[in-house]
Design a protein around this motif. Structure first.
Motif, short mmCIF file in Angstrom:
data_model
loop_
_atom_site.label_atom_id
_atom_site.label_comp_id
_atom_site.label_asym_id
_atom_site.label_seq_id
_atom_site.Cartn_x
_atom_site.Cartn_y
_atom_site.Cartn_z
N MET A 1 6.19 -2.61 -4.02
CA MET A 1 6.49 -1.23 -3.60
C MET A 1 5.88 -0.98 -2.22
O MET A 1 4.82 -1.49 -1.89
CB MET A 1 5.94 -0.24 -4.62
CG MET A 1 6.66 1.09 -4.58
SD MET A 1 6.26 2.08 -6.05
CE MET A 1 4.50 2.27 -5.89
N LYS A 2 6.59 -0.18 -1.44
CA LYS A 2 6.11 0.17 -0.10
C LYS A 2 4.81 0.97 -0.19
O LYS A 2 4.73 1.93 -0.95
CB LYS A 2 7.19 1.01 0.59
CG LYS A 2 7.19 0.89 2.12
CD LYS A 2 8.28 1.76 2.74
CE LYS A 2 7.77 2.40 3.99
NZ LYS A 2 8.21 3.79 4.17
N PRO A 3 3.78 0.60 0.55
CA PRO A 3 2.54 1.38 0.48
C PRO A 3 2.70 2.78 1.07
O PRO A 3 3.53 2.99 1.96
CB PRO A 3 1.56 0.56 1.31
CG PRO A 3 2.39 -0.28 2.21
CD PRO A 3 3.69 -0.53 1.50
N GLY A 29 -1.88 2.14 -0.92
CA GLY A 29 -1.69 2.65 0.43
C GLY A 29 -3.05 2.81 1.08
O GLY A 29 -4.09 2.67 0.42
N LEU A 30 -3.03 3.11 2.37
CA LEU A 30 -4.28 3.23 3.13
C LEU A 30 -4.47 4.65 3.64
O LEU A 30 -3.50 5.36 3.89
CB LEU A 30 -4.25 2.27 4.33
CG LEU A 30 -4.21 0.78 4.02
CD1 LEU A 30 -4.05 -0.01 5.32
CD2 LEU A 30 -5.48 0.34 3.29
N ILE A 31 -5.73 5.02 3.82
CA ILE A 31 -6.05 6.28 4.48
C ILE A 31 -6.53 5.95 5.90
O ILE A 31 -7.50 5.22 6.09
CB ILE A 31 -7.17 7.05 3.73
CG1 ILE A 31 -6.71 7.44 2.34
CG2 ILE A 31 -7.59 8.28 4.54
CD1 ILE A 31 -5.57 8.43 2.27
N ILE A 32 -5.79 6.49 6.87
CA ILE A 32 -6.17 6.33 8.27
C ILE A 32 -6.71 7.69 8.72
O ILE A 32 -6.17 8.74 8.36
CB ILE A 32 -4.94 5.93 9.11
CG1 ILE A 32 -4.39 4.61 8.58
CG2 ILE A 32 -5.29 5.81 10.59
CD1 ILE A 32 -2.96 4.68 8.16
N GLN A 70 2.17 1.80 14.34
CA GLN A 70 1.37 0.59 14.16
C GLN A 70 0.90 0.41 12.71
O GLN A 70 0.88 -0.70 12.19
CB GLN A 70 0.16 0.65 15.10
CG GLN A 70 -0.58 -0.70 15.22
CD GLN A 70 -1.92 -0.53 15.92
OE1 GLN A 70 -2.14 0.44 16.65
NE2 GLN A 70 -2.83 -1.47 15.69
N HIS A 71 0.54 1.54 12.07
CA HIS A 71 -0.02 1.44 10.72
C HIS A 71 0.97 1.89 9.65
O HIS A 71 0.58 2.17 8.53
CB HIS A 71 -1.33 2.23 10.64
CG HIS A 71 -2.40 1.69 11.52
ND1 HIS A 71 -3.08 0.53 11.22
CD2 HIS A 71 -2.87 2.09 12.73
CE1 HIS A 71 -3.95 0.27 12.19
NE2 HIS A 71 -3.85 1.20 13.12
N LYS A 72 2.26 1.92 10.00
CA LYS A 72 3.32 2.27 9.04
C LYS A 72 2.95 3.52 8.23
O LYS A 72 2.95 3.51 6.99
CB LYS A 72 3.61 1.08 8.11
CG LYS A 72 4.11 -0.17 8.86
CD LYS A 72 4.58 -1.24 7.87
CE LYS A 72 5.24 -2.41 8.57
NZ LYS A 72 4.40 -3.03 9.64
N VAL A 73 2.63 4.58 8.96
CA VAL A 73 2.18 5.81 8.32
C VAL A 73 3.35 6.53 7.63
O VAL A 73 4.43 6.67 8.21
CB VAL A 73 1.50 6.74 9.36
CG1 VAL A 73 1.37 8.16 8.84
CG2 VAL A 73 0.13 6.17 9.75
N THR A 74 3.15 6.95 6.40
CA THR A 74 4.15 7.69 5.64
C THR A 74 4.11 9.17 6.00
O THR A 74 5.14 9.81 6.22
CB THR A 74 3.86 7.56 4.12
OG1 THR A 74 3.61 6.19 3.82
CG2 THR A 74 5.01 8.09 3.29
N ALA A 75 2.89 9.73 6.06
CA ALA A 75 2.76 11.17 6.28
C ALA A 75 1.48 11.49 7.05
O ALA A 75 0.47 10.78 6.92
CB ALA A 75 2.75 11.90 4.94
N VAL A 76 1.55 12.57 7.84
CA VAL A 76 0.41 13.02 8.64
C VAL A 76 -0.09 14.36 8.09
O VAL A 76 0.72 15.26 7.82
CB VAL A 76 0.81 13.21 10.12
CG1 VAL A 76 -0.36 13.73 10.95
CG2 VAL A 76 1.36 11.92 10.71
#
Lengths: 342, 342
Positions: A1-3, A29-32, A70-76
């Motif tokens: 699944m997509k992170p 998923g990651l927290i940036i 760069q970090h394939k962010v889903t949402a801001v």
């Protein structure tokens, strides 16, 4: 699944939010986190921490967009009142590169940002709020006609400001403080609007003697109402809730739903109210996670998990919403090691 | 072995201190904490938490003495500037029932509490400090003679106050702010001295443009110097250090030792200094653990363990003092559940 990668901008000292989302993401998923200060505490808890220019820098938006790509962010998610108008303006810009900006539309941000516009909005919608003035002469005239009485509150009209809120008890004090706040405002000015309308940049407001409550009014990302989670404020510190007890009453739920329907804001909205003599006075909106959110979270509403479910088009689990009344929490200090850059 | 029970009075939100001492005690004693507010965060982390009257209540001292007797308290540590003069006065009173009050003698507390006395003390000892005035006319005269220049700092002369520190850039602002602080002081007055000397209750001080440092100057309970642990302040919040980096330099160690020898204070002393153009300006003393202590602790000095060793007449282990420079920490919020009394 997509992170599901989530970017928190102007992360500052909201470590709890970073950690609630990390927990809710459950390694999917990651927290940036970004901040202009390399030693912003929240950066220490994020999976990826990036120092960025000031929001007033001309490269700010392009820097944030580059980070998203760069970090394939889903949402801001933005945590700063002064950044909200900027991101609201560039929302479609981010949408075009496949990044959701989880903040409200410009009209909502605008009403919340200019406290005088906000007052007029409340008047138009026939919502109760403290009497408010932008001309000191009008406030003084009303006190002399006995249609307004001391103490009065003075505060800057626009956005979050380094200038504090002041209480005055007499005409002499009102004139002194008003003069002083204008001098201070000219020095710390952050928002162009204040410059253009400097003579109406200080708000004078009736002081309501009642109990103060903070509300998290949660809509989905299409502006549909989800729920209201309230706490009575027991103590404040540096303008943020420091101690609070969770509260559930039909009156508070009703006012939360009414505000949601009027604004159709996106995601979480922090709202301050006073209750005095059985009337609800609306004081302020912040269309973002506020310093009071952790009290809602600890009392049983997991908005972090709900946000992630909405982002993934998944169902909201019953366990995400287990809000209980009468739960008291306090903030205290935690020490956090900051990694050296050198 | 007899347990070492330590009572923290006015514990407030100093959870880290409670926890450092708990860890250092290693189950060989209890931490008791008192506060007038039942939901003071520090109470939640103590082994025994007790709500007490205000320090201004006539039964305050007898209540604290009763708690000492009931819980076999070895030593009392106060965390509040306004309580220090009170406990200093009753020190022998506690001694008589076998309880050590780990605060300095009245003369030290007195110098630290009245910032004008403090200024005169520094002048007498030929220590460098910012130029300071209690008469606004004198400050204005010096600015007009060019022997003093704006910006200037205004702050209350006595103790810790709810009134903030103000910076002024012009004569107009100086007069406005001075007038306003006097009005505010009259409303929030806590200490009788201010009433008697209200016209000299606001300090006007030269603003030093340099780096600010916080020092923990540690003496044993007989006033003998142990060491100085310093940090450069990187950010402040609500009057407390919010971010800091530990620093070791010969100049700072020398000034710490000099102050220790002059004061012969008891235990930890929090001291603020500025360094500008290679000169050290002494700004303020707080003869107690300050909001900056956790930064010293995290950088390697375990004053909690040292206090306990001194109380037990044991040797200081090498591991208690491992202070390193260049270590950065920041405070951030932690959420703490408050047990309901009902």
């Amino acid at each position: 699944m997509k992170p599901t990668n989530i970017l928190f901008t102007c992360a500052g000292r909201r470590n709890y939010l970073i950690n609630y989302f990390k927990e809710a993401l459950n390694n999917e998923g990651l927290i940036i986190a970004t901040d202009m200060s390399a030693n912003a505490p929240a950066l220490a808890d994020a999976d990826i921490a990036i120092t960025v220019p000031s929001i007033y820098d001309e490269n700010y938006i392009s820097t944030i967009k580059d980070i998203c790509l760069q970090h394939k962010v889903t949402a801001v998610i933005s945590l700063n009142d002064l950044e909200l108008p900027l991101l609201a303006k560039h929302k479609s810009n981010f949408n075009n590169i496949g990044v959701k900006v989880l903040i409200s539309n410009e009209d909502v941000i605008d009403i919340a940002f200019d406290k005088w516009k906000f007052y007029q909005f409340l008047m138009k919608e026939k919502l109760t709020t403290p009497k408010t003035f932008i001309h000191i002469d009008e406030a003084i005239a009303e006190t002399e006609n006995n249609t307004l009485s001391y103490p009065l509150i003075l505060k800057p009209r626009w956005g979050s400001s380094s200038i504090g809120i002041e209480t005055v008890d007499t005409k002499e004090e009102l004139i002194l403080v008003h003069k002083l706040l204008l001098i201070k405002l000219k020095k710390t000015i952050l928002y162009k609007a204040s410059e253009k309308e400097i003579n109406t940049a200080i708000l004078i407001q009736e002081k309501i003697k009642g109990s103060e409550y903070g509300l998290d009014i949660l809509n989905d990302f299409n502006g549909n109402y989800y729920g209201t989670f309230a706490r009575e404020k027991l103590a404040m510190r540096s303008g943020e809730t420091d101690k609070a007890i969770s509260v559930i009453t039909p009156e508070i739920l009703a006012i939360g739903e009414k505000i949601s329907l009027l604004l159709r804001h996106s995601g979480n909205l922090d709202c301050d109210i006073f209750i005095a003599e059985n009337k609800i006075y609306i004081l302020e909106f912040n269309p973002r996670f506020g310093g009071g959110y952790p009290f809602s979270h600890e009392a049983g509403i997991n908005t972090a998990a709900i946000y992630i479910a909405w982002l993934k088009n998944e169902k909201i689990k019953a366990s995400f919403n287990n809000y209980k009344s009468n739960i008291t929490f306090a903030k205290c200090d935690r020490l956090l090691k900051i990694k050296s850059n050198s």
